[in-house]
Scaffold this motif. Structure first.
Motif, PDB file in Angstrom:
ATOM      1  N   VAL A   1      39.958  25.085  39.336  1.00  0.00           N
ATOM      2  CA  VAL A   1      39.637  26.512  39.370  1.00  0.00           C
ATOM      3  C   VAL A   1      39.775  27.059  37.949  1.00  0.00           C
ATOM      4  N   VAL A   2      38.799  27.807  37.519  1.00  0.00           N
ATOM      5  CA  VAL A   2      38.821  28.369  36.170  1.00  0.00           C
ATOM      6  C   VAL A   2      39.849  29.480  36.100  1.00  0.00           C
ATOM      7  N   THR A   3      40.713  29.420  35.097  1.00  0.00           N
ATOM      8  CA  THR A   3      41.662  30.507  34.842  1.00  0.00           C
ATOM      9  C   THR A   3      41.330  31.088  33.476  1.00  0.00           C
ATOM     10  N   VAL A   4      41.357  32.395  33.383  1.00  0.00           N
ATOM     11  CA  VAL A   4      41.002  33.075  32.145  1.00  0.00           C
ATOM     12  C   VAL A   4      42.082  34.106  31.840  1.00  0.00           C
ATOM     13  N   ALA A   5      42.661  34.037  30.641  1.00  0.00           N
ATOM     14  CA  ALA A   5      43.621  35.048  30.201  1.00  0.00           C
ATOM     15  C   ALA A   5      42.829  36.248  29.695  1.00  0.00           C
ATOM     16  N   VAL A   6      43.141  37.414  30.211  1.00  0.00           N
ATOM     17  CA  VAL A   6      42.416  38.632  29.871  1.00  0.00           C
ATOM     18  C   VAL A   6      43.393  39.613  29.236  1.00  0.00           C
ATOM     19  N   PRO A   7      43.019  40.241  28.115  1.00  0.00           N
ATOM     20  CA  PRO A   7      43.911  41.249  27.536  1.00  0.00           C
ATOM     21  C   PRO A   7      44.032  42.454  28.479  1.00  0.00           C
ATOM     22  N   PRO A   8      45.245  42.828  28.838  1.00  0.00           N
ATOM     23  CA  PRO A   8      45.434  43.878  29.843  1.00  0.00           C
ATOM     24  C   PRO A   8      45.354  45.304  29.294  1.00  0.00           C
ATOM     25  N   HIS A   9      45.087  45.461  28.013  1.00  0.00           N
ATOM     26  CA  HIS A   9      45.112  46.784  27.396  1.00  0.00           C
ATOM     27  C   HIS A   9      44.128  47.742  28.063  1.00  0.00           C
ATOM     28  N   TYR A  10      44.628  48.889  28.475  1.00  0.00           N
ATOM     29  CA  TYR A  10      43.848  49.995  29.055  1.00  0.00           C
ATOM     30  C   TYR A  10      43.170  49.659  30.381  1.00  0.00           C
ATOM     31  N   THR A  11      43.569  48.594  31.045  1.00  0.00           N
ATOM     32  CA  THR A  11      42.916  48.251  32.302  1.00  0.00           C
ATOM     33  C   THR A  11      43.240  49.265  33.394  1.00  0.00           C
ATOM     34  N   SER A  12      44.408  49.908  33.321  1.00  0.00           N
ATOM     35  CA  SER A  12      44.703  50.931  34.326  1.00  0.00           C
ATOM     36  C   SER A  12      44.262  52.316  33.861  1.00  0.00           C
ATOM     37  N   GLN A  13      43.919  52.458  32.600  1.00  0.00           N
ATOM     38  CA  GLN A  13      43.494  53.750  32.060  1.00  0.00           C
ATOM     39  C   GLN A  13      41.986  53.967  32.194  1.00  0.00           C
ATOM     40  N   ASN A  14      41.209  52.890  32.160  1.00  0.00           N
ATOM     41  CA  ASN A  14      39.750  53.013  32.232  1.00  0.00           C
ATOM     42  C   ASN A  14      39.288  53.036  33.680  1.00  0.00           C
ATOM     43  N   CYS A  15      38.305  53.866  33.961  1.00  0.00           N
ATOM     44  CA  CYS A  15      37.745  53.949  35.310  1.00  0.00           C
ATOM     45  C   CYS A  15      36.916  52.701  35.577  1.00  0.00           C
ATOM     46  N   SER A  16      37.170  52.041  36.699  1.00  0.00           N
ATOM     47  CA  SER A  16      36.448  50.817  37.025  1.00  0.00           C
ATOM     48  C   SER A  16      35.019  51.104  37.490  1.00  0.00           C
ATOM     49  N   ARG A  17      34.696  52.348  37.788  1.00  0.00           N
ATOM     50  CA  ARG A  17      33.333  52.686  38.213  1.00  0.00           C
ATOM     51  C   ARG A  17      32.465  53.106  37.025  1.00  0.00           C
ATOM     52  N   CYS A  18      32.939  54.063  36.216  1.00  0.00           N
ATOM     53  CA  CYS A  18      32.097  54.588  35.132  1.00  0.00           C
ATOM     54  C   CYS A  18      32.567  54.179  33.739  1.00  0.00           C
ATOM     55  N   GLY A  19      33.809  53.682  33.613  1.00  0.00           N
ATOM     56  CA  GLY A  19      34.307  53.212  32.322  1.00  0.00           C
ATOM     57  C   GLY A  19      35.003  54.272  31.486  1.00  0.00           C
TER      58      GLY A  19
END
Length: 127
Positions: A36-54
């Motif tokens: 299974v592919v695992t990818v490390a993603v930078p978590p910066h601003y992931t809870s601050q940005n809107c997942s619908r419009c950005g």
């Protein structure tokens, strides 16, 4: 990432105790074992940005609900961050040469566990 989080004087002991680096190492290890592919993603601003419009929607740590003033999207803060992290991961995976990662993730979102190796656990009969 963990190195920067430990700089916070109020949370450094808790973060160190949580063994985040070991957790990531285990995830990567089992990803390789089960194909299974695992990818490390930078978590910066992931809870601050809107997942619908950005759009960036500032909020304090105590605010648990994401409410976008631009598009009106309302969602739990952690779910919003999870969608953003998934999107970042899928964009990154496209560059690794993996063909069916989005299919595997779609199965996981649908609460199914993908079978990476269909013959796993079955031995060929001795002849």
């Amino acid at each position: 990432m963990v190195r920067n989080m430990v700089k916070n004087k109020k949370l450094s002991k808790s973060i160190s105790d949580a063994a985040w680096s070991n957790f990531r190492n285990w995830l990567e290890y089992f990803g390789k074992v089960f194909g299974v592919v695992t990818v490390a993603v930078p978590p910066h601003y992931t809870s601050q940005n809107c997942s619908r419009c950005g759009k960036e929607v500032k909020k304090s740590l105590s605010q648990r609900t994401h409410q976008c003033s631009d598009c009106g999207f309302v969602l739990d803060r952690d779910w919003n961050a999870a969608i953003n992290i998934l999107e970042l991961g899928l964009r990154t995976v496209g560059h690794t040469g993996t063909l069916n990662v989005s299919f595997d993730i779609d199965l996981c979102i649908g609460e199914e566990t993908p079978q990476c190796k269909p013959s796993r656990g079955k031995r060929k009969p001795k002849q």
